[in-house]
Design a protein around this motif. Structure first.
Motif, PDB file in Angstrom:
ATOM      1  N   ASP A 172       0.827  -1.207   0.000  1.00  0.00           N
ATOM      2  CA  ASP A 172       0.000   0.000   0.000  1.00  0.00           C
ATOM      3  C   ASP A 172       0.864   1.261   0.000  1.00  0.00           C
ATOM      4  O   ASP A 172       0.585   2.228  -0.715  1.00  0.00           O
ATOM      5  CB  ASP A 172      -0.943   0.008   1.217  1.00  0.00           C
ATOM      6  CG  ASP A 172      -2.233  -0.758   0.959  1.00  0.00           C
ATOM      7  OD1 ASP A 172      -2.447  -1.210  -0.185  1.00  0.00           O
ATOM      8  OD2 ASP A 172      -3.037  -0.902   1.904  1.00  0.00           O
ATOM      9  N   GLU A 173       1.938   1.249   0.804  1.00  0.00           N
ATOM     10  CA  GLU A 173       2.810   2.422   0.841  1.00  0.00           C
ATOM     11  C   GLU A 173       3.524   2.630  -0.495  1.00  0.00           C
ATOM     12  O   GLU A 173       3.649   3.765  -0.973  1.00  0.00           O
ATOM     13  CB  GLU A 173       3.837   2.315   1.964  1.00  0.00           C
ATOM     14  CG  GLU A 173       4.768   3.518   2.001  1.00  0.00           C
ATOM     15  CD  GLU A 173       5.686   3.577   3.200  1.00  0.00           C
ATOM     16  OE1 GLU A 173       6.671   4.340   3.146  1.00  0.00           O
ATOM     17  OE2 GLU A 173       5.416   2.875   4.207  1.00  0.00           O
ATOM     18  N   MET A 174       3.993   1.563  -1.101  1.00  0.00           N
ATOM     19  CA  MET A 174       4.706   1.706  -2.369  1.00  0.00           C
ATOM     20  C   MET A 174       3.769   2.157  -3.484  1.00  0.00           C
ATOM     21  O   MET A 174       4.161   2.944  -4.359  1.00  0.00           O
ATOM     22  CB  MET A 174       5.397   0.400  -2.745  1.00  0.00           C
ATOM     23  CG  MET A 174       6.603   0.043  -1.878  1.00  0.00           C
ATOM     24  SD  MET A 174       7.827   1.383  -1.721  1.00  0.00           S
ATOM     25  CE  MET A 174       8.191   1.769  -3.435  1.00  0.00           C
ATOM     26  N   LEU A 175       2.537   1.704  -3.490  1.00  0.00           N
ATOM     27  CA  LEU A 175       1.576   2.173  -4.489  1.00  0.00           C
ATOM     28  C   LEU A 175       1.371   3.682  -4.358  1.00  0.00           C
ATOM     29  O   LEU A 175       1.302   4.401  -5.355  1.00  0.00           O
ATOM     30  CB  LEU A 175       0.242   1.437  -4.334  1.00  0.00           C
ATOM     31  CG  LEU A 175       0.232  -0.045  -4.731  1.00  0.00           C
ATOM     32  CD1 LEU A 175      -1.096  -0.695  -4.328  1.00  0.00           C
ATOM     33  CD2 LEU A 175       0.481  -0.224  -6.228  1.00  0.00           C
ATOM     34  N   LEU A 176       1.288   4.152  -3.112  1.00  0.00           N
ATOM     35  CA  LEU A 176       1.173   5.597  -2.875  1.00  0.00           C
ATOM     36  C   LEU A 176       2.407   6.313  -3.421  1.00  0.00           C
ATOM     37  O   LEU A 176       2.288   7.339  -4.114  1.00  0.00           O
ATOM     38  CB  LEU A 176       1.003   5.856  -1.381  1.00  0.00           C
ATOM     39  CG  LEU A 176       0.738   7.295  -0.915  1.00  0.00           C
ATOM     40  CD1 LEU A 176       0.027   7.289   0.445  1.00  0.00           C
ATOM     41  CD2 LEU A 176       2.019   8.115  -0.800  1.00  0.00           C
ATOM     42  N   GLN A 177       3.580   5.783  -3.128  1.00  0.00           N
ATOM     43  CA  GLN A 177       4.829   6.400  -3.577  1.00  0.00           C
ATOM     44  C   GLN A 177       4.905   6.437  -5.104  1.00  0.00           C
ATOM     45  O   GLN A 177       5.209   7.475  -5.709  1.00  0.00           O
ATOM     46  CB  GLN A 177       6.017   5.620  -3.007  1.00  0.00           C
ATOM     47  CG  GLN A 177       7.383   6.102  -3.465  1.00  0.00           C
ATOM     48  CD  GLN A 177       7.729   7.481  -2.933  1.00  0.00           C
ATOM     49  OE1 GLN A 177       7.316   7.848  -1.838  1.00  0.00           O
ATOM     50  NE2 GLN A 177       8.483   8.248  -3.709  1.00  0.00           N
ATOM     51  N   TRP A 178       4.643   5.303  -5.744  1.00  0.00           N
ATOM     52  CA  TRP A 178       4.732   5.237  -7.210  1.00  0.00           C
ATOM     53  C   TRP A 178       3.713   6.153  -7.882  1.00  0.00           C
ATOM     54  O   TRP A 178       4.024   6.787  -8.888  1.00  0.00           O
ATOM     55  CB  TRP A 178       4.523   3.799  -7.686  1.00  0.00           C
ATOM     56  CG  TRP A 178       5.609   2.854  -7.265  1.00  0.00           C
ATOM     57  CD1 TRP A 178       6.940   3.126  -7.123  1.00  0.00           C
ATOM     58  CD2 TRP A 178       5.447   1.472  -6.927  1.00  0.00           C
ATOM     59  NE1 TRP A 178       7.622   1.998  -6.708  1.00  0.00           N
ATOM     60  CE2 TRP A 178       6.743   0.972  -6.591  1.00  0.00           C
ATOM     61  CE3 TRP A 178       4.360   0.600  -6.879  1.00  0.00           C
ATOM     62  CZ2 TRP A 178       6.942  -0.359  -6.216  1.00  0.00           C
ATOM     63  CZ3 TRP A 178       4.556  -0.720  -6.506  1.00  0.00           C
ATOM     64  CH2 TRP A 178       5.828  -1.182  -6.182  1.00  0.00           C
ATOM     65  N   HIS A 179       2.527   6.250  -7.312  1.00  0.00           N
ATOM     66  CA  HIS A 179       1.513   7.127  -7.915  1.00  0.00           C
ATOM     67  C   HIS A 179       1.922   8.589  -7.773  1.00  0.00           C
ATOM     68  O   HIS A 179       1.717   9.398  -8.688  1.00  0.00           O
ATOM     69  CB  HIS A 179       0.149   6.882  -7.278  1.00  0.00           C
ATOM     70  CG  HIS A 179      -0.990   7.526  -8.013  1.00  0.00           C
ATOM     71  ND1 HIS A 179      -1.088   7.545  -9.384  1.00  0.00           N
ATOM     72  CD2 HIS A 179      -2.092   8.200  -7.559  1.00  0.00           C
ATOM     73  CE1 HIS A 179      -2.184   8.179  -9.747  1.00  0.00           C
ATOM     74  NE2 HIS A 179      -2.807   8.596  -8.663  1.00  0.00           N
ATOM     75  N   SER A 180       2.543   8.937  -6.636  1.00  0.00           N
ATOM     76  CA  SER A 180       2.996  10.320  -6.433  1.00  0.00           C
ATOM     77  C   SER A 180       4.094  10.682  -7.433  1.00  0.00           C
ATOM     78  O   SER A 180       4.261  11.845  -7.803  1.00  0.00           O
ATOM     79  CB  SER A 180       3.505  10.524  -5.000  1.00  0.00           C
ATOM     80  OG  SER A 180       4.776   9.927  -4.804  1.00  0.00           O
ATOM     81  N   GLU A 181       4.848   9.684  -7.887  1.00  0.00           N
ATOM     82  CA  GLU A 181       5.922   9.899  -8.848  1.00  0.00           C
ATOM     83  C   GLU A 181       5.449   9.774 -10.302  1.00  0.00           C
ATOM     84  O   GLU A 181       6.251   9.905 -11.235  1.00  0.00           O
ATOM     85  CB  GLU A 181       7.041   8.885  -8.598  1.00  0.00           C
ATOM     86  CG  GLU A 181       7.728   9.065  -7.242  1.00  0.00           C
ATOM     87  CD  GLU A 181       8.646   7.916  -6.868  1.00  0.00           C
ATOM     88  OE1 GLU A 181       9.398   8.046  -5.887  1.00  0.00           O
ATOM     89  OE2 GLU A 181       8.613   6.865  -7.566  1.00  0.00           O
ATOM     90  N   GLY A 182       4.151   9.528 -10.473  1.00  0.00           N
ATOM     91  CA  GLY A 182       3.595   9.404 -11.820  1.00  0.00           C
ATOM     92  C   GLY A 182       3.952   8.106 -12.527  1.00  0.00           C
ATOM     93  O   GLY A 182       3.805   7.997 -13.755  1.00  0.00           O
TER      94      GLY A 182
END
Length: 277
Positions: A22-32
């Motif tokens: 869940d945290e990595m999905l948030l991170q990757w989405h923030s980075e586009g």
């Protein structure tokens, strides 16, 4: 025009991997790097997820965790502790600046939970939204004991538990959709002033919370649940879902974070989290 989200069912993982993903999905989405995501998942063993600000020593019976062999993991999101067992868990990763995402946490939950609402309808369960009781200031360490604003109810009982955080311009919401709940295990895991109070609350729990099997009066398969809630999100939130898969490199990042953070006692047990990571 409807928005398009990626859909991923990551199946059964352990507690640390589930929270790391869940945290990595948030991170990757923030980075586009990835689109908005709806994720379904389950837990390899009954596990307790602790709200970001909860104090383990005050809320949790550590002896019972050992006795039941329950992994404990601390979430990025706030709220009360959740026993994840016989349930479907979902998470939503979406940018805050989407025109259909309100600034208010409660209003955003209302919009996104329309997918859960529609899923219950598909299963033949009549759900409605909880309203705030301004005279009730009580708090509970047990998630399903008390509904928050706009959480879903069935027959006056809470039927799902959810939590939300916003970081890096991204909203992460995840929640528990229980098929059944083991009340004995659940209340053994929490601290109470006395055994008498523990038993009283355990007995009263049936009037406060319910599950899919209770409401349908049958054993609903996990595939049936997944199909109902996937369709529910498409129709209730008015989105299109397309299959999404993680690369081997992305899974490796998830496993690294799970090991470094979500398997780490400093993160999971330390109360003053502002000094950690």
């Amino acid at each position: 025009m409807r928005d398009e989200w990626g859909f991923i069912d990551t199946g059964i993982c352990d507690a640390a991997v589930n929270m790391a993903l869940d945290e990595m999905l948030l991170q990757w989405h923030s980075e586009g790097k990835i689109p908005p995501i709806l994720r379904f998942y389950q837990w390899s063993t009954p596990s307790l997820s602790l709200g970001y600000f909860q104090d383990v020593d005050k809320a949790i019976e550590l002896e019972a965790l050992d006795r039941y062999q329950i992994p404990l993991v601390r979430r990025l999101t706030g709220g009360s502790a959740v026993l994840h067992d016989d349930e479907l868990t979902y998470s939503i990763i979406i940018a805050e600046d989407k025109p259909y995402i309100p600034a208010s946490v409660g209003e955003a939950y209302y919009i996104l939970s329309k997918g859960i609402f529609a899923g219950y309808t598909k299963l033949g369960i009549t759900a409605n939204y909880a309203e705030t009781n301004k005279t009730d200031k009580s708090r509970s360490a047990v998630c399903f004991e008390k509904p928050a604003l706009y959480e879903l109810m069935a027959g006056g009982k809470k039927i799902s538990g959810n939590a939300q955080t916003r970081q890096k311009g991204i909203l992460l919401q995840h929640g528990s959709i229980p098929r059944s709940i083991d009340k004995t295990m659940l209340f053994d895991l929490f601290c109470f002033p006395s055994e008498e109070i523990r038993e009283r609350k355990r007995k009263a729990f049936g009037q406060k919370a319910t599950t899919i099997n209770q409401e349908t009066k049958q054993h609903v398969s996990m595939d049936t649940m997944k199909n109902a809630f996937k369709t529910g999100f498409e129709t209730g939130v008015d989105i299109g879902l397309f299959p999404f898969e993680l690369t081997t490199e992305q899974w490796n990042e998830v496993y690294q974070l799970a090991e470094a953070k979500y398997s780490n006692n400093d993160w999971n047990f330390k109360h003053n989290l502002r000094s950690v990571y």
